[in-house]
Design a protein around this motif. Structure first.
Motif, PDB file in Angstrom:
ATOM      1  N   THR A 393      30.818 -85.082   3.394  1.00  0.00           N
ATOM      2  CA  THR A 393      30.431 -85.346   2.005  1.00  0.00           C
ATOM      3  C   THR A 393      31.478 -86.193   1.292  1.00  0.00           C
ATOM      4  OG1 THR A 393      29.248 -83.230   1.918  1.00  0.00           O
ATOM      5  CG2 THR A 393      29.785 -84.270  -0.184  1.00  0.00           C
ATOM      6  N   ARG A 412      32.856 -81.256  -9.303  1.00  0.00           N
ATOM      7  CA  ARG A 412      31.444 -80.903  -9.106  1.00  0.00           C
ATOM      8  C   ARG A 412      31.122 -80.817  -7.607  1.00  0.00           C
ATOM      9  NH1 ARG A 412      26.420 -81.551 -11.971  1.00  0.00           N
ATOM     10  NH2 ARG A 412      24.745 -81.176 -10.465  1.00  0.00           N
ATOM     11  N   GLU A 416      29.891 -77.408  -5.609  1.00  0.00           N
ATOM     12  CA  GLU A 416      28.656 -77.336  -4.828  1.00  0.00           C
ATOM     13  C   GLU A 416      28.943 -76.957  -3.385  1.00  0.00           C
ATOM     14  OE1 GLU A 416      25.977 -80.598  -5.065  1.00  0.00           O
ATOM     15  OE2 GLU A 416      26.011 -80.710  -7.259  1.00  0.00           O
ATOM     16  N   THR A 419      29.647 -73.307  -3.104  1.00  0.00           N
ATOM     17  CA  THR A 419      28.421 -72.515  -3.242  1.00  0.00           C
ATOM     18  C   THR A 419      27.608 -72.549  -1.953  1.00  0.00           C
ATOM     19  OG1 THR A 419      28.339 -73.006  -5.614  1.00  0.00           O
ATOM     20  CG2 THR A 419      26.311 -72.212  -4.580  1.00  0.00           C
ATOM     21  N   VAL A 420      27.455 -73.735  -1.376  1.00  0.00           N
ATOM     22  CA  VAL A 420      26.715 -73.881  -0.116  1.00  0.00           C
ATOM     23  C   VAL A 420      27.367 -73.039   0.971  1.00  0.00           C
ATOM     24  CG1 VAL A 420      26.100 -75.503   1.722  1.00  0.00           C
ATOM     25  CG2 VAL A 420      25.810 -76.168  -0.670  1.00  0.00           C
ATOM     26  N   ALA A 453      16.243 -80.204  -5.540  1.00  0.00           N
ATOM     27  CA  ALA A 453      17.303 -80.764  -4.692  1.00  0.00           C
ATOM     28  C   ALA A 453      17.924 -82.004  -5.309  1.00  0.00           C
ATOM     29  CB  ALA A 453      16.754 -81.095  -3.306  1.00  0.00           C
ATOM     30  N   SER A 456      21.541 -81.953  -6.810  1.00  0.00           N
ATOM     31  CA  SER A 456      22.728 -81.739  -5.983  1.00  0.00           C
ATOM     32  C   SER A 456      23.485 -83.037  -5.748  1.00  0.00           C
ATOM     33  CB  SER A 456      22.321 -81.129  -4.636  1.00  0.00           C
ATOM     34  OG  SER A 456      23.408 -81.142  -3.737  1.00  0.00           O
ATOM     35  N   ALA A 459      23.881 -83.502  -1.946  1.00  0.00           N
ATOM     36  CA  ALA A 459      22.694 -84.113  -1.339  1.00  0.00           C
ATOM     37  C   ALA A 459      22.671 -85.615  -1.597  1.00  0.00           C
ATOM     38  CB  ALA A 459      21.422 -83.460  -1.879  1.00  0.00           C
ATOM     39  N   PHE A 476      22.627 -78.382 -10.756  1.00  0.00           N
ATOM     40  CA  PHE A 476      22.685 -77.912  -9.371  1.00  0.00           C
ATOM     41  C   PHE A 476      22.145 -76.488  -9.260  1.00  0.00           C
ATOM     42  CE2 PHE A 476      25.176 -75.601  -6.092  1.00  0.00           C
ATOM     43  CZ  PHE A 476      24.704 -76.259  -4.978  1.00  0.00           C
ATOM     44  N   GLU A 477      22.351 -75.691 -10.301  1.00  0.00           N
ATOM     45  CA  GLU A 477      21.959 -74.273 -10.257  1.00  0.00           C
ATOM     46  C   GLU A 477      20.456 -74.072 -10.121  1.00  0.00           C
ATOM     47  OE1 GLU A 477      25.989 -74.492 -11.966  1.00  0.00           O
ATOM     48  OE2 GLU A 477      24.108 -75.590 -12.284  1.00  0.00           O
ATOM     49  N   PHE A 479      18.803 -75.643  -8.011  1.00  0.00           N
ATOM     50  CA  PHE A 479      18.593 -75.814  -6.572  1.00  0.00           C
ATOM     51  C   PHE A 479      19.164 -74.637  -5.784  1.00  0.00           C
ATOM     52  CE2 PHE A 479      20.390 -77.906  -2.605  1.00  0.00           C
ATOM     53  CZ  PHE A 479      19.208 -77.815  -1.895  1.00  0.00           C
ATOM     54  N   PRO A 488      17.255 -72.802   0.868  1.00  0.00           N
ATOM     55  CA  PRO A 488      17.128 -74.046   0.103  1.00  0.00           C
ATOM     56  C   PRO A 488      15.768 -74.686   0.370  1.00  0.00           C
ATOM     57  CG  PRO A 488      19.168 -74.002   1.385  1.00  0.00           C
ATOM     58  CD  PRO A 488      18.347 -72.851   1.849  1.00  0.00           C
TER      59      PRO A 488
END
Length: 498
Positions: A393, A412, A416, A419-420, A453, A456, A459, A476-477, A479, A488
């Motif tokens: 990423t 950010r 994310e 969280t993932v 999605a 994100s 993403a 994002f929340e 998603f 997801p």
């Protein structure tokens, strides 16, 4: 039908039951079957659709929900099963016409191992054995026999067919309807040779399944207009010999009713359904017919039919008692994304990170997260996938944002990614970005992304979406949210032609 005092009733549960998942053959809904079983105060209910287990989860879930409102003495046990088609030779033989349907065989899962073996058998019947019908064979039964309870099934089963000696070889696949019988209308004689062949088959099943193999009796005597009357003659002749062979081989018997619809008055509608399934006109004298006795009969009705064989009734409860209570609920099973060895391996990570290290890392916000994700081995894999996802990423973020990368964007992205990781989904992102990239490399048009999605940044960096969520203040929340854990959901559009 003679009344029987409740105190003298033998307990009974249905073990040969078809729902509408026996397509264009069964008419019962799962809800209707369960509600009727509860109404009849039955302690268990099997589902044995033809060649498939499509209704198993619906049965399991509805029984679970139903039991929440029932007292303990009225709760019902779901018995997960299938009426399989067993090829006479190999399930992969697709040249022998007589083997295109296979003999019927009732398979019931006694425990979780049996359920898994049932899934294996049904899967292989469709993948390798499909020839008019999804078929297994005896070699597969030997391979996946553990945890199964087996019954000899209806007139279409191996034992009845061997007793009838081929004279009823055109007994219809589903109903037992004989179209070219060599038997006299009044007398059905079963030869000694046929009895011997049937006994040999019984001993084969007994040797494999022991006391978990049962001989099945059915009595579909009918006076319904337009119903098949000949099948009852077959059943009675076969039943007489089955009882003899049961005693000779020390095999227990059960009685079933081959349920295809819930209420007696549904028989006429079911008759029309069979016409649809077979492509025949209702007034065709040669079309397939049922006995119209295939409704979900009560304990009282089954006791009246089998009053002379009480053990066949009580043995159905014996089978129900053998079936263990187990769950078929499970978390989604994710495929494993192959991570380049140059980046890292599970072996390397095992040397670098102890269980305490991973607990501390994953339990920052929720002290149960490590255990929820499945313990050390599972979390170790997630850690490896998460680190690779992070590297991928951040590398691709340089292309997306170039000189516009700010501390806020970096924060950010890190939020994310964390969280993932703690939700256990880094492998999911790796897989999705991989097949989207492969599509683009092949020149397939891929949509810019839609749905939650699109919120994100990860993403967007990975090329899963082409919409910058920061530019449009997307959340994002919507998603992924740790307070609402679910798989997801990334909506992707691909070019039809590509």
């Amino acid at each position: 039908m003679a009344e029987i005092e409740n105190s003298k009733l033998q307990p009974f549960v249905h073990l040969h039951v078809h729902s509408h998942y026996s397509q264009l053959d069964g008419m019962s809904t799962i809800r209707g079957l369960v509600d009727k079983a509860v109404q009849c105060d039955m302690k268990a209910l099997a589902l044995t659709d033809h060649g498939n287990m499509y209704g198993i989860k619906e049965l399991y879930d509805y029984v679970k929900k139903k039991n929440e409102d029932l007292p303990d003495n009225q709760k019902i046990k779901p018995i997960l099963g299938v009426e399989a088609y067993c090829a006479r030779r190999s399930h992969t033989d697709k040249l022998t016409k007589e083997d295109r349907n296979g003999w019927h065989l009732i398979l019931l899962a006694k425990n979780k191992k049996g359920y898994r073996n049932l899934c294996k058998l049904v899967s292989k019947s469709w993948i390798d054995g499909y020839y008019y019908k999804p078929r297994i064979d005896k070699n597969l039964l030997e391979q996946y026999s553990e945890g199964l309870i087996v019954a000899s099934a209806c007139i279409g089963g191996e034992i009845p067919q061997k007793l009838l000696g081929g004279n009823a070889k055109n007994v219809d696949d589903e109903s037992g309807k004989d179209t070219t019988s060599g038997f006299d209308d009044e007398t059905i004689v079963i030869s000694a040779a046929n009895k011997s062949a049937a006994e040999e088959s019984i001993l084969w099943f007994k040797n494999l399944f022991g006391d978990d193999y049962y001989l099945e009796l059915q009595r579909h005597k009918t006076d319904k207009p337009g119903a098949d009357r000949k099948v009852y003659k077959f059943q009675e002749s076969v039943n007489q010999v089955l009882l003899e062979l049961a005693q000779k081989t020390n095999t227990k018997v059960i009685c079933t009713n081959d349920v295809h619809f819930v209420e007696e008055e549904h028989a006429e509608a079911h008759d029309r359904l069979i016409c649809l399934g077979t492509g025949k006109d209702l007034n065709d004298p040669n079309r397939m017919r049922y006995t119209k006795q295939e409704w979900f009969k009560s304990t009282e009705e089954m006791n009246a039919i089998f009053a002379d064989v009480p053990e066949a009734l009580s043995n159905t409860l014996e089978i129900a008692d053998k079936v263990e209570v187990y769950t078929i609920d499970s978390d989604a099973i994710m495929p494993m994304f192959p991570i380049p060895e140059a980046f890292g391996t599970e072996k390397n990570y095992r040397q670098k990170y102890s269980e305490d290290d991973l607990r501390a890392e994953f339990n920052k916000e929720d002290d149960k997260r490590f255990d929820t994700l499945g313990g050390y081995d599972k979390v170790l894999r997630i850690k490896l996938e998460a680190d690779y996802l992070r590297a991928l990423t951040l590398d691709k973020a340089q292309t997306r944002y170039a000189d516009a990368m700010t501390p806020e964007i970096r924060e950010r992205i890190e939020f994310e990614l964390d969280t993932v990781k703690t939700m256990g989904f880094p492998g999911y992102f790796l897989i999705v970005q991989d097949f989207i990239q492969a599509a683009r490399d092949m020149g397939v048009s891929v949509g810019p992304g839609r749905g939650s999605a699109a919120g994100s940044v990860v993403a967007y960096c990975l090329g899963i979406t082409d919409i910058d969520p920061l530019k449009y203040d997307l959340l994002f929340e919507r998603f992924l949210n740790p307070d609402r854990i679910s798989m997801p959901d990334i909506d992707i559009d691909f070019d039809d032609d590509g």
